[in-house]
Enzyme design. Structure first.
Site, PDB file in Angstrom:
ATOM      1  N   HIS A 184     -14.188   2.013   5.604  1.00 53.08           N
ATOM      2  CA  HIS A 184     -13.743   0.663   5.961  1.00 53.08           C
ATOM      3  C   HIS A 184     -12.814   0.709   7.169  1.00 53.08           C
ATOM      4  CE1 HIS A 184     -14.727  -1.955   2.216  1.00 53.08           C
ATOM      5  NE2 HIS A 184     -15.652  -1.059   2.428  1.00 53.08           N
ATOM      6  N   ASP A 185     -11.955   1.717   7.192  1.00 51.89           N
ATOM      7  CA  ASP A 185     -11.049   1.833   8.329  1.00 51.89           C
ATOM      8  C   ASP A 185     -11.835   1.975   9.634  1.00 51.89           C
ATOM      9  OD1 ASP A 185      -8.695   2.010   9.734  1.00 51.89           O
ATOM     10  OD2 ASP A 185      -8.630   4.193   9.597  1.00 51.89           O
TER      11      ASP A 185
ATOM     12  N   SER B 107      -5.983   0.614  10.208  1.00 46.98           N
ATOM     13  CA  SER B 107      -5.749  -0.830  10.034  1.00 46.98           C
ATOM     14  C   SER B 107      -5.965  -1.244   8.580  1.00 46.98           C
ATOM     15  CB  SER B 107      -6.655  -1.652  10.960  1.00 46.98           C
ATOM     16  OG  SER B 107      -8.013  -1.293  10.799  1.00 46.98           O
TER      17      SER B 107
ATOM     18  N   PRO C 282     -20.741  -3.977   6.838  1.00 44.40           N
ATOM     19  CA  PRO C 282     -22.095  -4.252   6.342  1.00 44.40           C
ATOM     20  C   PRO C 282     -22.048  -4.765   4.903  1.00 44.40           C
ATOM     21  CG  PRO C 282     -21.686  -1.882   6.523  1.00 44.40           C
ATOM     22  CD  PRO C 282     -20.517  -2.569   7.154  1.00 44.40           C
TER      23      PRO C 282
ATOM     24  N   HIS D  33     -22.666   6.987  -1.419  1.00 41.37           N
ATOM     25  CA  HIS D  33     -22.847   6.237  -2.662  1.00 41.37           C
ATOM     26  C   HIS D  33     -23.280   7.123  -3.826  1.00 41.37           C
ATOM     27  CE1 HIS D  33     -23.111   2.138  -0.395  1.00 41.37           C
ATOM     28  NE2 HIS D  33     -21.887   2.605  -0.479  1.00 41.37           N
TER      29      HIS D  33
ATOM     30  N   ASP E 271     -23.294  14.927  -4.839  1.00 38.27           N
ATOM     31  CA  ASP E 271     -24.579  15.629  -4.781  1.00 38.27           C
ATOM     32  C   ASP E 271     -25.618  14.726  -4.130  1.00 38.27           C
ATOM     33  OD1 ASP E 271     -25.164  13.713  -6.678  1.00 38.27           O
ATOM     34  OD2 ASP E 271     -25.016  15.079  -8.381  1.00 38.27           O
TER      35      ASP E 271
HETATM   36  C1  HEM Z   1     -24.515   1.266   4.694  1.00 36.38           C
HETATM   37  C2  HEM Z   1     -23.738   0.235   4.467  1.00 36.38           C
HETATM   38  C3  HEM Z   1     -22.836   0.149   3.266  1.00 36.38           C
HETATM   39  C4  HEM Z   1     -22.740  -0.894   2.410  1.00 36.38           C
HETATM   40  C5  HEM Z   1     -23.520  -2.190   2.505  1.00 36.38           C
HETATM   41  C6  HEM Z   1     -21.790  -0.534   1.384  1.00 36.38           C
HETATM   42  C7  HEM Z   1     -21.423  -1.357   0.344  1.00 36.38           C
HETATM   43  C8  HEM Z   1     -20.656  -0.965  -0.732  1.00 36.38           C
HETATM   44  C9  HEM Z   1     -20.357  -1.794  -1.876  1.00 36.38           C
HETATM   45  C10 HEM Z   1     -20.800  -3.233  -2.047  1.00 36.38           C
HETATM   46  C11 HEM Z   1     -19.639  -1.054  -2.741  1.00 36.38           C
HETATM   47  C12 HEM Z   1     -19.151  -1.471  -4.114  1.00 36.38           C
HETATM   48  C13 HEM Z   1     -17.872  -2.257  -4.059  1.00 36.38           C
HETATM   49  C14 HEM Z   1     -17.538  -2.804  -5.412  1.00 36.38           C
HETATM   50  O1  HEM Z   1     -18.339  -3.563  -5.949  1.00 36.38           O
HETATM   51  O2  HEM Z   1     -16.491  -2.454  -5.955  1.00 36.38           O
HETATM   52  C15 HEM Z   1     -19.471   0.246  -2.151  1.00 36.38           C
HETATM   53  C16 HEM Z   1     -18.801   1.291  -2.729  1.00 36.38           C
HETATM   54  C17 HEM Z   1     -18.586   2.511  -2.117  1.00 36.38           C
HETATM   55  N1  HEM Z   1     -18.939   2.842  -0.829  1.00 36.38           N
HETATM   56 FE1  HEM Z   1     -20.177   1.811   0.376  1.00 36.38          FE
HETATM   57  N2  HEM Z   1     -21.324   0.712   1.646  1.00 36.38           N
HETATM   58  C18 HEM Z   1     -21.921   1.189   2.785  1.00 36.38           C
HETATM   59  C19 HEM Z   1     -21.683   2.395   3.395  1.00 36.38           C
HETATM   60  C20 HEM Z   1     -20.761   3.317   2.970  1.00 36.38           C
HETATM   61  C21 HEM Z   1     -20.335   4.462   3.719  1.00 36.38           C
HETATM   62  C22 HEM Z   1     -20.799   4.798   5.139  1.00 36.38           C
HETATM   63  C23 HEM Z   1     -19.446   5.132   2.945  1.00 36.38           C
HETATM   64  C24 HEM Z   1     -18.674   6.380   3.247  1.00 36.38           C
HETATM   65  C25 HEM Z   1     -19.030   7.289   4.137  1.00 36.38           C
HETATM   66  C26 HEM Z   1     -19.349   4.406   1.692  1.00 36.38           C
HETATM   67  C27 HEM Z   1     -18.614   4.815   0.597  1.00 36.38           C
HETATM   68  C28 HEM Z   1     -18.514   4.122  -0.584  1.00 36.38           C
HETATM   69  C29 HEM Z   1     -17.901   4.660  -1.788  1.00 36.38           C
HETATM   70  C30 HEM Z   1     -17.365   6.073  -1.957  1.00 36.38           C
HETATM   71  C31 HEM Z   1     -17.934   3.643  -2.753  1.00 36.38           C
HETATM   72  C32 HEM Z   1     -17.363   3.694  -4.175  1.00 36.38           C
HETATM   73  C33 HEM Z   1     -15.936   3.233  -4.122  1.00 36.38           C
HETATM   74  C34 HEM Z   1     -15.148   3.413  -5.407  1.00 36.38           C
HETATM   75  O3  HEM Z   1     -15.701   3.780  -6.436  1.00 36.38           O
HETATM   76  O4  HEM Z   1     -13.938   3.171  -5.360  1.00 36.38           O
HETATM   77  N3  HEM Z   1     -20.136   3.296   1.756  1.00 36.38           N
HETATM   78  N4  HEM Z   1     -20.098   0.278  -0.917  1.00 36.38           N
END
Ligand code: HEM
Ligand code: NAG
Ligand code: NAG
Length: 314
Positions: A62-63, A72, A156, A186, A246
């Site tokens: 996000h940062d 930020s 996104p 993810h 993984d």
């Molecule tokens: C490709 C576009 C991406 C979208 C649309 C997206 C969207 C999301 C959404 C909607 C969540 C769940 C939030 C919630 O309901 O609490 C999430 C969680 C997460 N995202 Fe993404 N994400 C994207 C890319 C990334 C990238 C590039 C990373 C890191 C390199 C990332 C790492 C994570 C992680 C680790 C979680 C879990 C967070 C937690 O359990 O605290 N995401 N993401």
């Protein structure tokens, strides 16, 4: 007039995303022990709370996607109008780990290590602690002074299709290869129902359930999200091994069991589909690509200062 125009262009180029020179030996003389101190804090915090690595990795993402990696995302505002107050803040947490790291680092070498670098180190450490790959983090980011809740709409969305995802990444100098590799994050963490709700009910006028979602998995998601006891906290692990870094994420996509449309969308383009197949069958290939793409994402810079307190601009 020509001079004015070229000055304007130069200023404009400066204010948009840029990758400035980061280096791997940036703190060798000024704060040689910073990196290890952060690693230790991430490890200790993870022992107490297994959700910490996912949170740290997402914070860095996000940062970097808003104003570059300039911390930020950490700024607080009295009126709750900072990024962390925006709609996409749902589930952002583990801010306390960054605060703890900053405190230790400021004792070691005051005013030297940026909060943006701490976030980058912590994201790498988070992946390593969860069993994923190691990479050498380029250093020397500066912290920004601005954070706006409204700008979280630039992130996104989980409902994005392939073209929208590609565009969002391209705007930040990231390729579709980076998109596939970084989406593999993810494999860690948790999602609230609000992030995939649209897929399991009233999807569109012809389909109640998103047809790219496995029907029995959709049933599981419905029952999880209908649990009245959980209320707003209801949700689902990203994958069954959500504390282990993984390649299960890619296998789940192939089984139509990923949570977001944005995950499943990786199958809608031949090039990204073939990468999904590749990473599903080779953890090594995924690790290598992920580390490379993280270095690229974390090299989008944007700040000007080294903040003394990660929550407030100097
Ligand atoms: C490709 C576009 C991406 C979208 C649309 C997206 C969207 C999301 C959404 C909607 C969540 C769940 C939030 C919630 O309901 O609490 C999430 C969680 C997460 N995202 Fe993404 N994400 C994207 C890319 C990334 C990238 C590039 C990373 C890191 C390199 C990332 C790492 C994570 C992680 C680790 C979680 C879990 C967070 C937690 O359990 O605290 N995401 N993401
Ligand atoms: C997220 O934003 C909401 C308001 O939209 C706010 O109540 C909540 O405290 C914020 N969460 C964090 C972690 O800052
Ligand atoms: C509903 O979604 C499916 C799958 O994406 C699509 O094939 C169908 O055309 C959509 N229907 C409408 C009315 O948009």
């Amino acid at each position: 007039m020509a001079l004015f125009a070229s000055l304007f262009i130069a200023l404009f180029m400066f204010s948009t995303y840029q990758t400035s020179a980061l280096s791997s030996n940036y703190y060798d003389k000024t704060c040689p022990n910073a990196e290890y101190a952060i690693t230790k804090i991430v490890r200790d915090a993870t022992k107490k709370d297994s959700t910490v690595p996912a949170a740290l990795l997402r914070l860095h993402f996000h940062d970097c996607f808003i104003r570059g990696c300039d911390a930020s995302v950490l700024l607080s505002s009295k009126k709750n109008t900072a990024e962390k107050d925006g709609p996409a803040n749902l589930s952002l947490h583990a801010f306390f780990v960054i605060d703890a790291a900053k405190k230790v680092i400021e004792d070691l070498c005051p005013g030297v290590v940026s909060c943006a670098d701490i976030l980058a180190f912590a994201a790498r450490d988070a992946v390593v602690v969860a069993g994923g790959p190691y990479w050498d983090v380029p250093k020397g980011r500066k912290d920004g002074r601005v954070s706006k809740a409204s700008e979280t709409s630039e992130l996104p969305s989980p409902t994005f299709n392939f073209d929208q995802l590609q565009h969002s990444f391209a705007q930040r100098g990231l390729s579709t290869d980076d998109l596939v590799a970084l989406s593999g994050a993810h494999t860690l963490g948790f999602s609230h129902c609000s992030s995939f709700q649209n897929r399991i009910r009233n999807f569109n006028s012809t389909h109640d359930i998103d047809p790219t979602l496995h029907p029995s998995f959709a049933g599981v998601l419905r029952s999880v999200c209908d649990d009245k006891n959980k209320g707003k906290n209801a949700g689902m692990s990203m994958d069954p091994s959500s504390t282990v870094f993984d390649n299960t994420y890619y296998r789940l996509i192939l089984q139509k069991q990923s949570l977001f449309q944005s995950d499943q969308a990786l199958l809608t383009h031949p090039k990204t589909k073939s990468l999904v197949n590749k990473y599903a069958s080779s953890k090594e290939a995924f690790y290598k690509a992920f580390a490379n793409s993280m270095i690229k994402m974390s090299s989008i810079t944007g700040g000007q200062e080294v903040r003394r307190d990660c929550r407030v601009a100097n």
